[in-house]
Design an enzyme around this catalytic site. Structure first.
Site, PDB file in Angstrom:
ATOM      1  N   LYS A  53     -10.039 -20.579 -35.170  1.00  0.00           N
ATOM      2  CA  LYS A  53      -9.881 -22.023 -34.968  1.00  0.00           C
ATOM      3  C   LYS A  53     -11.190 -22.731 -35.286  1.00  0.00           C
ATOM      4  O   LYS A  53     -11.207 -23.742 -35.991  1.00  0.00           O
ATOM      5  CB  LYS A  53      -9.452 -22.318 -33.522  1.00  0.00           C
ATOM      6  CG  LYS A  53      -7.986 -22.053 -33.288  1.00  0.00           C
ATOM      7  CD  LYS A  53      -7.608 -22.062 -31.825  1.00  0.00           C
ATOM      8  CE  LYS A  53      -6.155 -21.617 -31.677  1.00  0.00           C
ATOM      9  NZ  LYS A  53      -5.772 -21.250 -30.322  1.00  0.00           N
ATOM     10  N   GLN A  97      -7.750 -22.019 -24.384  1.00  0.00           N
ATOM     11  CA  GLN A  97      -7.068 -20.818 -24.875  1.00  0.00           C
ATOM     12  C   GLN A  97      -6.369 -20.110 -23.713  1.00  0.00           C
ATOM     13  O   GLN A  97      -6.992 -19.808 -22.697  1.00  0.00           O
ATOM     14  CB  GLN A  97      -8.103 -19.890 -25.538  1.00  0.00           C
ATOM     15  CG  GLN A  97      -7.515 -18.674 -26.209  1.00  0.00           C
ATOM     16  CD  GLN A  97      -6.639 -19.010 -27.412  1.00  0.00           C
ATOM     17  OE1 GLN A  97      -7.001 -19.819 -28.261  1.00  0.00           O
ATOM     18  NE2 GLN A  97      -5.471 -18.405 -27.474  1.00  0.00           N
ATOM     19  N   ASP A 120      -2.733 -29.405 -27.982  1.00  0.00           N
ATOM     20  CA  ASP A 120      -1.728 -28.333 -27.899  1.00  0.00           C
ATOM     21  C   ASP A 120      -0.359 -28.888 -27.499  1.00  0.00           C
ATOM     22  O   ASP A 120       0.654 -28.205 -27.635  1.00  0.00           O
ATOM     23  CB  ASP A 120      -2.162 -27.312 -26.819  1.00  0.00           C
ATOM     24  CG  ASP A 120      -2.498 -25.957 -27.412  1.00  0.00           C
ATOM     25  OD1 ASP A 120      -2.162 -25.719 -28.589  1.00  0.00           O
ATOM     26  OD2 ASP A 120      -3.100 -25.133 -26.696  1.00  0.00           O
TER      27      ASP A 120
END
Ligand code: NDP
Length: 292
Positions: A53, A97, A120
């Site tokens: 990422k 994460q 997200d």
């Protein structure tokens, strides 16, 4: 058109488009989108995701902020970091994460993120917006699935879509997106009776189960579009491991009209969509239009 949907190439095109727009945004408004990724603990798979990422964020011209915390981090310390990132004007996207260590409550952490920075799309505000069809942030993997399906099929009105799996991060948001596109949507799960029969009705079949090669060729209507979200590592006869999806590619590919492979299908779209979401939010937060 090719039968196999090349997610890798699609993701490359999307990232290139994001990169062009990031450069235009910087030139026009002096805004550089920033993505903060928070990793708690040493999980090897999570470390790989976070590294990828960060690398791709920099490649499209955005700022990448990585916060690596020990797996003994307390909930309070993590909340403090989220608050700090919420208040940081150079950060337009915050990604924590998952999974988090067991002493930390994932839901509270996700819901502490400013919904405008929740790239997200897991914050309750964004989940609610998606479910009532209001503009919000759409989770990355489902968004990647939708982009590929629309690219292949165009107008989806009236299509029969069957989703295998009802998780909050894949199955349910994919279903909500396809419903918004006027599909007739069936969500199946582990208690579904006659799963194979349900699947055989699908014009669009999305598998997000986490069971290696579960969906077989005789579950698929000839010509259907099959999107395989699954990522499973299996052992080969030679004692090595390889990645396979939730779809048995060998038996489904001859029947399907279109199909995503694993690897190289949905997987690469996830980070590309994360960058797409971060660009959108950088523009929204700064109250400027996304460059053409
Ligand atoms: P979850 O484990 O959260 O959900 C799996 C779903 O599948 C559940 O709804 C479960 O039903 C259902 N299910 C399990 N077994 C069966 C069965 N035998 N028949 C029918 N349904 C079943 O998984 P995720 O949604 O998080 O992930 C699904 C897959 O997608 C995984 O392989 C994961 O690695 C992959 N993935 C890939 C991503 C990418 O970037 N490409 C991103 C995220 C996930 P029930 O609810 O009844 O238990």
């Amino acid at each position: 058109m090719e039968k196999i949907i090349d997610g890798k190439a699609f993701a490359e095109r999307l990232r290139a488009d994001v990169g062009t727009k990031v450069a235009a945004l910087k030139a026009r408004d002096g805004v550089v989108p920033g993505l903060a990724v928070v990793l708690v603990g040493e999980d090897p798979a999570s470390q790989v995701y976070v590294r990828n990422k960060g690398k791709q964020t920099v490649e499209v011209g955005m700022q990448s902020f990585e916060h690596k915390l020990p797996d003994t981090t307390s909930q309070e310390d993590l909340m403090q970091l989220i608050d700090q990132l919420n208040g940081d004007d150079s950060v337009h996207g915050i990604l924590v994460q998952l999974p988090l260590p067991k002493q930390i409550d994932e839901k509270s952490v996700i819901n502490r993120i400013n919904p405008d920075k929740d790239v997200d799309g897991f914050h309750l505000d964004n989940v609610g917006r998606l479910s009532i069809g209001e503009e919000g942030i759409v989770p990355c993997t489902p968004l990647g699935c939708l982009m590929m399906i629309k690219d292949q099929l165009g107008d989806l009105s009236g299509k029969h879509a069957v989703i295998v799996g009802r998780s909050n991060i894949v199955g349910k948001p994919v279903a909500a997106l396809l419903l918004q596109e006027n599909c007739t949507v069936v969500i199946t799960h582990s208690r579904t009776v006659n799963l194979e029969e349900e699947c055989r009705r699908a014009d669009i079949l999305v598998a997000a189960v986490g069971r290696a090669e579960m969906v077989k060729g005789d579950w698929v209507k000839p010509g259907a579009t099959v999107i395989d979200v699954g990522i499973n590592r299996i052992e080969t006869d030679e004692g090595k491991t390889r990645l396979v999806g939730d779809v048995d590619f060998a038996s489904v590919e001859p029947v399907a009209g279109k199909i995503t492979p694993v690897p190289g299908g949905v997987g690469p779209m996830t980070i590309a969509c994360l960058l797409h979401n971060t660009l959108q939010q950088a523009c929204r937060i700064n109250n400027v239009a996304v460059p053409e």
